[in-house]
Design a protein around this motif. Sequence first.
Motif, mmCIF file in Angstrom:
data_model
loop_
_atom_site.group_PDB
_atom_site.id
_atom_site.type_symbol
_atom_site.label_atom_id
_atom_site.label_comp_id
_atom_site.label_asym_id
_atom_site.label_seq_id
_atom_site.Cartn_x
_atom_site.Cartn_y
_atom_site.Cartn_z
ATOM 1 N N ALA A 133 0.935 -4.924 -83.740
ATOM 2 C CA ALA A 133 0.144 -5.668 -82.748
ATOM 3 C C ALA A 133 -0.004 -7.177 -82.978
ATOM 4 O O ALA A 133 -0.948 -7.737 -82.454
ATOM 5 C CB ALA A 133 -1.255 -5.042 -82.689
ATOM 6 N N PRO A 134 0.880 -7.866 -83.643
ATOM 7 C CA PRO A 134 2.095 -7.438 -84.340
ATOM 8 C C PRO A 134 1.836 -7.122 -85.815
ATOM 9 O O PRO A 134 0.847 -7.570 -86.384
ATOM 10 C CB PRO A 134 2.978 -8.685 -84.231
ATOM 11 C CG PRO A 134 2.014 -9.822 -84.211
ATOM 12 C CD PRO A 134 0.741 -9.331 -83.601
ATOM 13 N N ALA A 135 2.776 -6.363 -86.399
ATOM 14 C CA ALA A 135 2.704 -6.028 -87.817
ATOM 15 C C ALA A 135 3.027 -7.265 -88.659
ATOM 16 O O ALA A 135 3.772 -8.135 -88.217
ATOM 17 C CB ALA A 135 3.709 -4.927 -88.124
ATOM 18 N N SER A 136 2.455 -7.316 -89.862
ATOM 19 C CA SER A 136 2.746 -8.448 -90.765
ATOM 20 C C SER A 136 3.985 -8.176 -91.595
ATOM 21 O O SER A 136 4.389 -7.031 -91.767
ATOM 22 C CB SER A 136 1.584 -8.661 -91.726
ATOM 23 O OG SER A 136 0.422 -8.954 -91.021
ATOM 24 N N LYS A 137 4.528 -9.246 -92.155
ATOM 25 C CA LYS A 137 5.623 -9.089 -93.119
ATOM 26 C C LYS A 137 5.035 -8.424 -94.368
ATOM 27 O O LYS A 137 3.858 -8.649 -94.690
ATOM 28 C CB LYS A 137 6.178 -10.461 -93.494
ATOM 29 C CG LYS A 137 6.714 -11.243 -92.301
ATOM 30 C CD LYS A 137 7.267 -12.565 -92.756
ATOM 31 C CE LYS A 137 6.778 -13.777 -91.999
ATOM 32 N NZ LYS A 137 6.574 -13.715 -90.579
ATOM 33 N N VAL A 138 5.845 -7.665 -95.071
ATOM 34 C CA VAL A 138 5.319 -6.921 -96.221
ATOM 35 C C VAL A 138 4.813 -7.869 -97.314
ATOM 36 O O VAL A 138 3.902 -7.539 -98.064
ATOM 37 C CB VAL A 138 6.354 -5.894 -96.757
ATOM 38 C CG1 VAL A 138 7.563 -6.574 -97.363
ATOM 39 C CG2 VAL A 138 5.698 -4.947 -97.754
ATOM 40 N N LYS A 139 5.322 -9.080 -97.350
ATOM 41 C CA LYS A 139 4.839 -10.031 -98.367
ATOM 42 C C LYS A 139 3.364 -10.396 -98.127
ATOM 43 O O LYS A 139 2.662 -10.778 -99.058
ATOM 44 C CB LYS A 139 5.702 -11.297 -98.388
ATOM 45 C CG LYS A 139 5.448 -12.255 -97.252
ATOM 46 C CD LYS A 139 6.270 -13.522 -97.377
ATOM 47 C CE LYS A 139 5.992 -14.492 -96.262
ATOM 48 N NZ LYS A 139 4.665 -15.112 -96.260
ATOM 49 N N ASP A 140 2.925 -10.293 -96.866
ATOM 50 C CA ASP A 140 1.543 -10.651 -96.534
ATOM 51 C C ASP A 140 0.641 -9.435 -96.373
ATOM 52 O O ASP A 140 -0.570 -9.575 -96.236
ATOM 53 C CB ASP A 140 1.509 -11.443 -95.216
ATOM 54 C CG ASP A 140 2.298 -12.725 -95.306
ATOM 55 O OD1 ASP A 140 2.209 -13.384 -96.368
ATOM 56 O OD2 ASP A 140 3.001 -13.071 -94.341
ATOM 57 N N ASP A 141 1.228 -8.267 -96.336
ATOM 58 C CA ASP A 141 0.452 -7.046 -96.150
ATOM 59 C C ASP A 141 1.070 -5.988 -97.070
ATOM 60 O O ASP A 141 1.957 -5.235 -96.657
ATOM 61 C CB ASP A 141 0.526 -6.632 -94.666
ATOM 62 C CG ASP A 141 -0.290 -5.386 -94.380
ATOM 63 O OD1 ASP A 141 -1.076 -4.963 -95.257
ATOM 64 O OD2 ASP A 141 -0.135 -4.828 -93.273
ATOM 65 N N LEU A 142 0.621 -5.986 -98.305
ATOM 66 C CA LEU A 142 1.256 -5.139 -99.314
ATOM 67 C C LEU A 142 1.022 -3.661 -99.009
ATOM 68 O O LEU A 142 -0.042 -3.286 -98.515
ATOM 69 C CB LEU A 142 0.705 -5.477 -100.704
ATOM 70 C CG LEU A 142 0.927 -6.921 -101.169
ATOM 71 C CD1 LEU A 142 0.430 -7.103 -102.603
ATOM 72 C CD2 LEU A 142 2.391 -7.332 -101.064
#
Length: 230
Positions: A133-142
């Motif tokens: 919604a949108p999803a974050s990059k994995v670096k910012d949302d572990l």
Amino acid sequence: MVVSKDKFKVREGVFDSFTIKTLQFLDSKGFFELEELSPLFLGKESNVFIGKGNNGHVAIKIYRLENCDFNKMYDYIKLDSRFKGVKRKKRDIIFMWVQREFRNLMKARQKGVRVPTPLAIRNNVIIMDLVGAPASKVKDDLPKNVKKFYLNIISQMKKLLSANLVHADLSQFNILNHNDLPVFIDFSQSTTKDSLRAREYLERDLKNVNNFFKKIGLKEKELKTVEDLL
Ligand SMILES: Nc1ncnc2c1ncn2[C@@H]1O[C@H](COP(=O)(O)OP(=O)(O)O)[C@@H](O)[C@H]1O
Ligand SMILES: [Mg+2]
């Protein structure tokens, strides 16, 4: 954010008239409403916007013709067996680059790799499903479960290989965390497994992923090797 149709100016940049026409065409086909785009990301060569489509939100990736490093694009694309004999003409190379990204997304999706569904392409614009919604990059949302997430990335990489593709720009920047599952994005550099430097790209992709997951807590012995992927 509101932008007027004949003056598609947004904070993040100003598009040329060719791009505005392309966007107006896509608007007229109902993919989004040009006046209701909101900026999501400003990259080196492209802008990503969120639009409202008929079936939910879409991500619109617009390559800025003025900012594309077409020499770099040419160097990558000339090695891709699918684009043999591509002419070194700026616009042609950019459009081919965009087409390649679209085709790669389609192919990856057909093999069950978790990627945004590509919806439409025209000139320098790609429309795809918005992830999250949108999803974050994995670096910012572990990830909550680091090991599970990592193993899922490995399984996505294997599926990609079975689609005859190597991502070639895989890292924590191009993997989104959607409900604790990885979604791969940004397929413009992806190339076929049989192309000249594919092995080198695969090794680099895995190294990026391994380095990141080591940093966030995975043990050395849990990391996979290229041989595990093949
Ligand atoms: N389909 C999508 N759904 C959600 N977010 C997206 C999507 N596509 C791109 N993004 C966001 O836009 C950013 C830039 O997109 P990307 O394709 O990686 O372009 P670039 O080539 O500029 O890195 C991504 O890091 C992500 O945050
Ligand atoms: Mg990216």
